[in-house]
Design a protein around this motif. Structure first.
Motif, PDB file in Angstrom:
ATOM      1  N   VAL A  95       0.865  -1.179   0.000  1.00 16.64           N
ATOM      2  CA  VAL A  95       0.000   0.000   0.000  1.00 16.64           C
ATOM      3  C   VAL A  95       0.903   1.232   0.000  1.00 16.64           C
ATOM      4  O   VAL A  95       1.210   1.804   1.053  1.00 16.64           O
ATOM      5  CB  VAL A  95      -0.929   0.009   1.237  1.00 16.64           C
ATOM      6  N   PRO A  96       1.387   1.645  -1.162  1.00 22.36           N
ATOM      7  CA  PRO A  96       2.381   2.730  -1.227  1.00 22.36           C
ATOM      8  C   PRO A  96       1.925   4.045  -0.607  1.00 22.36           C
ATOM      9  O   PRO A  96       2.767   4.833  -0.150  1.00 22.36           O
ATOM     10  CB  PRO A  96       2.603   2.887  -2.741  1.00 22.36           C
ATOM     11  N   ASP A  97       0.610   4.296  -0.596  1.00 24.34           N
ATOM     12  CA  ASP A  97       0.141   5.581  -0.067  1.00 24.34           C
ATOM     13  C   ASP A  97      -0.106   5.546   1.438  1.00 24.34           C
ATOM     14  O   ASP A  97      -0.602   6.523   2.016  1.00 24.34           O
ATOM     15  CB  ASP A  97      -1.132   6.032  -0.789  1.00 24.34           C
ATOM     16  N   ALA A  98       0.216   4.450   2.112  1.00 21.75           N
ATOM     17  CA  ALA A  98       0.039   4.364   3.566  1.00 21.75           C
ATOM     18  C   ALA A  98       1.008   5.315   4.259  1.00 21.75           C
ATOM     19  O   ALA A  98       2.220   5.274   4.014  1.00 21.75           O
ATOM     20  CB  ALA A  98       0.250   2.934   4.051  1.00 21.75           C
ATOM     21  N   LYS A  99       0.472   6.172   5.132  1.00 23.51           N
ATOM     22  CA  LYS A  99       1.289   7.177   5.818  1.00 23.51           C
ATOM     23  C   LYS A  99       1.243   6.941   7.320  1.00 23.51           C
ATOM     24  O   LYS A  99       0.187   7.024   7.947  1.00 23.51           O
ATOM     25  CB  LYS A  99       0.767   8.576   5.501  1.00 23.51           C
ATOM     26  N   VAL A 100       2.391   6.635   7.913  1.00 26.95           N
ATOM     27  CA  VAL A 100       2.481   6.396   9.351  1.00 26.95           C
ATOM     28  C   VAL A 100       2.536   7.735  10.080  1.00 26.95           C
ATOM     29  O   VAL A 100       3.350   8.606   9.743  1.00 26.95           O
ATOM     30  CB  VAL A 100       3.715   5.543   9.693  1.00 26.95           C
ATOM     31  N   ASN A 101       1.661   7.908  11.084  1.00 23.81           N
ATOM     32  CA  ASN A 101       1.606   9.160  11.838  1.00 23.81           C
ATOM     33  C   ASN A 101       2.379   9.073  13.156  1.00 23.81           C
ATOM     34  O   ASN A 101       3.272   9.877  13.411  1.00 23.81           O
ATOM     35  CB  ASN A 101       0.149   9.536  12.131  1.00 23.81           C
ATOM     36  N   ARG A 102       2.026   8.129  14.017  1.00 22.55           N
ATOM     37  CA  ARG A 102       2.676   7.987  15.322  1.00 22.55           C
ATOM     38  C   ARG A 102       3.114   6.542  15.520  1.00 22.55           C
ATOM     39  O   ARG A 102       2.472   5.611  15.026  1.00 22.55           O
ATOM     40  CB  ARG A 102       1.738   8.415  16.450  1.00 22.55           C
ATOM     41  N   GLU A 103       4.194   6.393  16.270  1.00 22.85           N
ATOM     42  CA  GLU A 103       4.694   5.064  16.581  1.00 22.85           C
ATOM     43  C   GLU A 103       4.750   4.891  18.096  1.00 22.85           C
ATOM     44  O   GLU A 103       5.068   5.831  18.824  1.00 22.85           O
ATOM     45  CB  GLU A 103       6.083   4.858  15.970  1.00 22.85           C
ATOM     46  N   TYR A 104       4.401   3.687  18.562  1.00 22.04           N
ATOM     47  CA  TYR A 104       4.317   3.411  19.997  1.00 22.04           C
ATOM     48  C   TYR A 104       5.161   2.188  20.333  1.00 22.04           C
ATOM     49  O   TYR A 104       5.212   1.221  19.574  1.00 22.04           O
ATOM     50  CB  TYR A 104       2.866   3.129  20.402  1.00 22.04           C
ATOM     51  N   ASP A 105       5.797   2.229  21.507  1.00 25.18           N
ATOM     52  CA  ASP A 105       6.589   1.066  21.905  1.00 25.18           C
ATOM     53  C   ASP A 105       6.589   0.804  23.410  1.00 25.18           C
ATOM     54  O   ASP A 105       6.892  -0.294  23.838  1.00 25.18           O
ATOM     55  CB  ASP A 105       8.043   1.205  21.428  1.00 25.18           C
ATOM     56  N   PHE A 106       6.249   1.791  24.225  1.00 23.43           N
ATOM     57  CA  PHE A 106       6.439   1.631  25.665  1.00 23.43           C
ATOM     58  C   PHE A 106       5.298   0.850  26.312  1.00 23.43           C
ATOM     59  O   PHE A 106       5.522  -0.190  26.930  1.00 23.43           O
ATOM     60  CB  PHE A 106       6.601   3.004  26.320  1.00 23.43           C
ATOM     61  N   LEU A 107       4.077   1.341  26.186  1.00 25.99           N
ATOM     62  CA  LEU A 107       2.913   0.652  26.748  1.00 25.99           C
ATOM     63  C   LEU A 107       2.149  -0.129  25.696  1.00 25.99           C
ATOM     64  O   LEU A 107       1.560  -1.166  25.983  1.00 25.99           O
ATOM     65  CB  LEU A 107       1.959   1.667  27.380  1.00 25.99           C
ATOM     66  N   PHE A 108       2.128   0.411  24.482  1.00 25.37           N
ATOM     67  CA  PHE A 108       1.363  -0.156  23.381  1.00 25.37           C
ATOM     68  C   PHE A 108       2.321  -0.357  22.222  1.00 25.37           C
ATOM     69  O   PHE A 108       3.050   0.565  21.855  1.00 25.37           O
ATOM     70  CB  PHE A 108       0.236   0.799  22.995  1.00 25.37           C
ATOM     71  N   SER A 109       2.345  -1.534  21.660  1.00 23.86           N
ATOM     72  CA  SER A 109       3.271  -1.842  20.575  1.00 23.86           C
ATOM     73  C   SER A 109       2.562  -1.689  19.242  1.00 23.86           C
ATOM     74  O   SER A 109       1.661  -2.471  18.910  1.00 23.86           O
ATOM     75  CB  SER A 109       3.807  -3.266  20.717  1.00 23.86           C
ATOM     76  N   GLY A 110       2.950  -0.653  18.484  1.00 24.18           N
ATOM     77  CA  GLY A 110       2.303  -0.473  17.190  1.00 24.18           C
ATOM     78  C   GLY A 110       2.490   0.909  16.623  1.00 24.18           C
ATOM     79  O   GLY A 110       3.471   1.601  16.932  1.00 24.18           O
ATOM     80  N   PHE A 111       1.558   1.341  15.808  1.00 28.78           N
ATOM     81  CA  PHE A 111       1.650   2.642  15.163  1.00 28.78           C
ATOM     82  C   PHE A 111       0.267   3.044  14.650  1.00 28.78           C
ATOM     83  O   PHE A 111      -0.650   2.216  14.555  1.00 28.78           O
ATOM     84  CB  PHE A 111       2.654   2.609  14.002  1.00 28.78           C
ATOM     85  N   SER A 112       0.116   4.327  14.358  1.00 34.74           N
ATOM     86  CA  SER A 112      -1.094   4.796  13.693  1.00 34.74           C
ATOM     87  C   SER A 112      -0.747   5.065  12.245  1.00 34.74           C
ATOM     88  O   SER A 112       0.363   5.509  11.928  1.00 34.74           O
ATOM     89  CB  SER A 112      -1.632   6.062  14.365  1.00 34.74           C
ATOM     90  N   VAL A 113      -1.694   4.782  11.361  1.00 38.32           N
ATOM     91  CA  VAL A 113      -1.411   4.906   9.932  1.00 38.32           C
ATOM     92  C   VAL A 113      -2.650   5.407   9.202  1.00 38.32           C
ATOM     93  O   VAL A 113      -3.772   5.021   9.506  1.00 38.32           O
ATOM     94  CB  VAL A 113      -0.934   3.560   9.346  1.00 38.32           C
ATOM     95  N   GLU A 114      -2.410   6.286   8.239  1.00 34.66           N
ATOM     96  CA  GLU A 114      -3.490   6.755   7.368  1.00 34.66           C
ATOM     97  C   GLU A 114      -3.370   6.046   6.025  1.00 34.66           C
ATOM     98  O   GLU A 114      -2.290   5.998   5.430  1.00 34.66           O
ATOM     99  CB  GLU A 114      -3.402   8.266   7.169  1.00 34.66           C
ATOM    100  N   LEU A 115      -4.486   5.479   5.570  1.00 32.41           N
ATOM    101  CA  LEU A 115      -4.526   4.781   4.294  1.00 32.41           C
ATOM    102  C   LEU A 115      -5.955   4.763   3.794  1.00 32.41           C
ATOM    103  O   LEU A 115      -6.883   5.145   4.518  1.00 32.41           O
ATOM    104  CB  LEU A 115      -3.966   3.363   4.418  1.00 32.41           C
ATOM    105  N   LEU A 116      -6.168   4.330   2.572  1.00 32.66           N
ATOM    106  CA  LEU A 116      -7.519   4.219   2.058  1.00 32.66           C
ATOM    107  C   LEU A 116      -8.217   3.059   2.756  1.00 32.66           C
ATOM    108  O   LEU A 116      -7.613   2.018   3.017  1.00 32.66           O
ATOM    109  CB  LEU A 116      -7.519   3.997   0.555  1.00 32.66           C
ATOM    110  N   ALA A 117      -9.503   3.243   3.054  1.00 37.07           N
ATOM    111  CA  ALA A 117     -10.242   2.195   3.764  1.00 37.07           C
ATOM    112  C   ALA A 117     -10.181   0.873   3.005  1.00 37.07           C
ATOM    113  O   ALA A 117     -10.085  -0.197   3.609  1.00 37.07           O
ATOM    114  CB  ALA A 117     -11.683   2.636   3.980  1.00 37.07           C
ATOM    115  N   LYS A 118     -10.207   0.940   1.681  1.00 37.16           N
ATOM    116  CA  LYS A 118     -10.202  -0.294   0.898  1.00 37.16           C
ATOM    117  C   LYS A 118      -8.854  -1.030   0.966  1.00 37.16           C
ATOM    118  O   LYS A 118      -8.751  -2.184   0.540  1.00 37.16           O
ATOM    119  CB  LYS A 118     -10.555   0.011  -0.557  1.00 37.16           C
ATOM    120  N   SER A 119      -7.827  -0.358   1.534  1.00 34.14           N
ATOM    121  CA  SER A 119      -6.519  -0.991   1.670  1.00 34.14           C
ATOM    122  C   SER A 119      -6.342  -1.714   3.001  1.00 34.14           C
ATOM    123  O   SER A 119      -5.317  -2.354   3.229  1.00 34.14           O
ATOM    124  CB  SER A 119      -5.409   0.061   1.524  1.00 34.14           C
ATOM    125  N   ILE A 120      -7.330  -1.611   3.878  1.00 36.13           N
ATOM    126  CA  ILE A 120      -7.202  -2.234   5.197  1.00 36.13           C
ATOM    127  C   ILE A 120      -7.064  -3.755   5.125  1.00 36.13           C
ATOM    128  O   ILE A 120      -6.337  -4.349   5.929  1.00 36.13           O
ATOM    129  CB  ILE A 120      -8.362  -1.795   6.104  1.00 36.13           C
TER     130      ILE A 120
END
Length: 809
Positions: A95-120
């Motif tokens: 999904v080339p247009d996926a844009k990562v906004n925030r990354e988490y590692d301390f309490l929650f392991s993951g990230f937030s990402v903006e992408l087209l709903a159909k790419s989920i």
């Protein structure tokens, strides 16, 4: 009619004619194109065919630093960054247009990402992804009741802190929160306010809205939205020390701005704020914010649970969606965090009578709220002109002369408090609000800007008729009725929590008409104060109380702080004398003096025995309660466990008497034997009680028999057009034995004639389910226009119905 692939769908509701509505529960959602084992779980209401950009929160299978630590595993930021980078790289390759906004590692392991709903679906299939959560909107849990001038403020006006015992702790123990740091995760804080400046050091916290180190409130004129004051009000309740005093006036504060202009924000910033607060060394965090998602496993709740595991006392508001059960929302649904309901302090109750002309009676007239008793009683025996001001919006007052008069207002569209404030701004001395549906208004709103009397729809129509006949004068009779003790606010959300069946809130605290600090955004006049209400105002009372406990007992764990507040809480009773259910009040209203002086603790502070499903088989439930003796002498305790009313079919066994050594602990097993054949379906409340010669501690318990009475359907959505077809989507928290869709004509104000049914489906699973419809009934195409659609879901003999207004075009 064809059933589509089960998936999430966009939250798209045109007009609601909902007969029963509740918050959404999470559902693991799978694509029909792959085996469930190959996909991550989707906990989101998103249309997976939509090209619309959306932001989601991604949880990785790789554990966070804190989760790994508490599971005895090694984890590092470097390893997490590497694993997270690999997942992001694979996602962006697909999904080339996926844009990562925030990354988490301390309490929650993951990230937030903006992408087209159909790419989920590609995101769900990405290796290393455990779950995907919605980036839901969070809002402040508060309502304005009135700005207070600085010269009118005195310490005596701040009644709530003394009521819960904070003053006694300051004066007799010298405990004021010194050395304890409280994080305010909110709209920001005006750290320049004279009553708050003492609590901040050089580092104020962080602004996750503007991504800088200045977590100030949103000022007037921000083009993105309205000015805010909520976080400053919350901070003042915790630690103000000036013209007013908070519960812990010497505590230190850190501010994390996660809600921006207008007081709203999203999951990605809230989770980031929680992580940062823990890493910045906060001892306590307060989150007076929420949404309607009744589920324990949303990203924010997960982060709070791990914050508690890391030793940070997390306190959160329970929500303002009461008074029905199942209305608690995330993050109040967190397993570990202290969720707080709102109460109203003891007050005087008054009766109201209205007179316009002979033979016209208004039996439904009741006092809804008032700014102060003097203003209320000033109406007694007086006659005033009244004017119809429609819905009481700003534009409804244009061209109307209500100065020195009474504004007659219809319920609807805007909050009651705004109607009263608009009337006051226009010069009215009082307000009469009548219902917009048959019957009375079942809500009281203390602290209204002007004295407000409420009427039923029928009585409101009488007043309009009187006005039409030229009888435009109303006379008031106001009489004292009685003094009412501390009561739970009608708006305070109730539990339990779906899936865990936990009791929520955990405790209650004052949350009605609470005076605290607000910013003025004027350096020449910095003393701002207002009275607000909501569970937002109750939560910081508990955060401040926790600060007092931690100063006095710095070695206490988060579980001990929580237990002390719950064990010693004061049980509350409704005005009719009946005890409020635990799902309404939690363990009760906090009493700081009792909590800080307690000689014993019972952990955990509450317990759910879960659900007994089988009708034909006895079932045994067990739990263990730990007794901690905090004294320097061996103490003998009497233990009792019972369900209210001692119902036949529930047998409870536990140790009756036992000795616990000084500063020691002992575990007690509580065994419940349930015989469903002798029990009605429903839930049963009980208590585990510990007594010694000088104290009684209570642990609330709950047990469900048969399928709990949660709403069988929580969301119903409609979208589409005649060319592409229509889509009906429902969310069923526990599935349904039968699901039916019905169509009625729409008269413009209500459902009209029955047109027919779209379809009936059986054994529908727990999840979002989509159904396509071609717009026909019995083979006949419906004409274009508006129709009322209803979805009825039935399980275990209970049916929930939701309706919406759909436009066929």
């Amino acid at each position: 009619m064809k059933k589509l692939v089960q998936h999430g769908v966009v939250c798209f509701l045109i007009i609601s004619v909902i007969l029963s509505s509740f918050g959404m529960s999470a559902a693991a959602s799978q694509s029909g194109q792959a085996s469930p084992a190959t996909l991550a779980s989707l906990y989101a209401d998103i249309d997976l065919s939509s090209p619309v950009p959306t932001t989601v929160i991604v949880e990785l299978e790789e554990e966070s630093i804190v989760e790994a630590k508490h599971k005895g595993k090694k984890q590092s930021k470097e390893r997490l960054a590497k694993v997270r980078g690999q997942v992001i790289k694979e996602l962006q390759a697909n999904v080339p247009d996926a844009k990562v906004n925030r990354e988490y590692d301390f309490l929650f392991s993951g990230f937030s990402v903006e992408l087209l709903a159909k790419s989920i679906p590609e995101l769900l299939a990405t290796a290393g992804v455990k779950a995907v959560y919605p980036n839901v909107e969070y809002k402040v849990d508060a309502a304005r009741t009135g700005v207070v001038q600085a010269e009118e403020v005195s310490p005596e006006m701040n009644e709530s802190a003394p009521y819960i015992g904070a003053n006694q702790v300051w004066e007799e123990l010298g405990v004021t929160g010194k050395g304890v740091t409280v994080a305010i995760i909110d709209t920001g804080v005006d750290y320049t306010h004279p009553d708050l400046a003492h609590a901040f050091g050089d580092y104020k916290g962080w602004d996750f809205v503007d991504n800088d180190d200045d977590p100030q409130e949103t000022p007037p004129g921000d083009p993105r939205g309205g000015v805010t004051n909520h976080g400053t009000h919350v901070a003042g309740t915790v630690a103000a020390n000036g013209q007013i005093k908070g519960v812990a006036p010497d505590a230190k504060l850190l501010a994390y701005r996660v809600l921006g202009p207008g007081g709203s924000g999203t999951t990605e910033n809230v989770v980031a704020g929680i992580e940062q607060a823990v890493q910045d060394g906060a001892n306590i965090m307060n989150l007076s914010l929420g949404n309607t998602l009744n589920n324990p496993d949303w990203a924010t709740s997960i982060a709070l649970d791990w914050a508690m595991a890391e030793g940070v006392v997390a306190v959160t508001s329970n929500g303002n969606s009461g008074p029905n059960n199942w209305t608690v929302g995330s993050p109040g649904t967190s397993r570990q965090a202290i969720s707080v309901g709102a109460t109203r302090l003891p007050h005087n109750a008054y009766a109201a009578e209205l007179f316009t002309s002979a033979e016209v009676n208004y039996p439904s007239a009741k006092v809804m709220g008032f700014s102060d008793e003097e203003a209320l009683l000033a109406l007694h025996g007086q006659a005033y002109e009244f004017a119809d001001v429609g819905l009481g919006r700003v534009q409804d007052f244009e061209g109307k002369d209500v100065a020195g008069k009474i504004a007659l207002i219809k319920r609807g569209e805007i909050p009651f408090v705004d109607k009263a404030q608009h009337a006051k701004n226009a010069g009215a001395v009082g307000v009469i609000i009548y219902n917009h549906v048959p019957g009375e208004i079942p809500i009281d709103i203390p602290g209204m800007a002007v004295t407000t009397v409420k009427l039923s729809l029928e009585d409101g129509q009488k007043m309009l008729s009187e006005l039409g006949e030229g009888n435009n004068t109303v006379q008031f009779s106001i009489e004292f009725v009685k003094t009412v003790g501390e009561t739970v606010a009608d708006f305070s959300s109730r539990g339990p929590v779906m899936d865990t069946w936990m009791i929520k809130p955990d405790v209650s605290a004052p949350g009605v008409n609470i005076l605290s600090t607000i910013p003025t955004h004027n350096s020449e006049d910095p003393h701002g104060y207002a009275a607000l209400q909501g569970t937002s105002m109750a939560s910081p009372h508990v955060a401040g109380a926790a600060a007092l406990l931690l100063e006095k007992h710095p070695d206490w764990t988060v579980e001990e702080v929580k237990a002390a507040l719950m064990n010693t809480a004061e049980e509350l009773f409704a005005p009719n004398g009946t005890r409020y259910p635990y799902n309404t009040q939690g363990a009760g209203s906090i009493r700081v003096w009792d909590a800080i002086q307690t000689e014993a603790l019972l952990l955990p502070g509450s317990h759910s025995f879960g659900v007994v499903y089988r009708e034909d088989k006895r079932e045994v439930k067990r739990t263990r309660i730990q007794i901690q003796n905090l004294t320097d002498k061996t103490t003998r305790y009497e233990v009792e466990a019972a369900f209210a009313g001692n119902p036949e079919g529930l047998k409870v066994r536990t140790s009756r008497n036992l000795n616990v050594r000084s500063n020691g602990s002992q575990t007690v097993q509580v065994i419940v034997e349930a015989d469903p054949a002798k029990l009605k379906a429903g839930y049963y409340e009980g208590a585990i009680t510990l007594r010694n010669s000088g104290q009684e501690l209570v642990v609330p318990t709950i047990l469900f028999v048969q399928e709990p009475d949660y709403p069988r359907i929580t969301h119903f959505y409609f979208e589409g057009d005649r060319e592409e077809g229509y889509n009906l989507t429902v969310y069923l928290p526990g599935g349904a034995e039968e699901l039916t869709f019905l169509v009625y004509e729409w008269t413009g104000s209500a459902a009209g004639d029955y047109m027919g049914h779209i379809g009936t489906y059986t054994d529908v699973p727990k999840a979002f389910s989509d159904y396509s419809w071609d717009g026909t009934i019995a083979g006949q195409q419906l004409e274009s226009g508006q129709y009322a659609l209803f979805a009825l879901a039935t399980k275990a003999g209970q049916t929930t119905q939701l309706g919406l207004l759909a436009e066929l075009k």
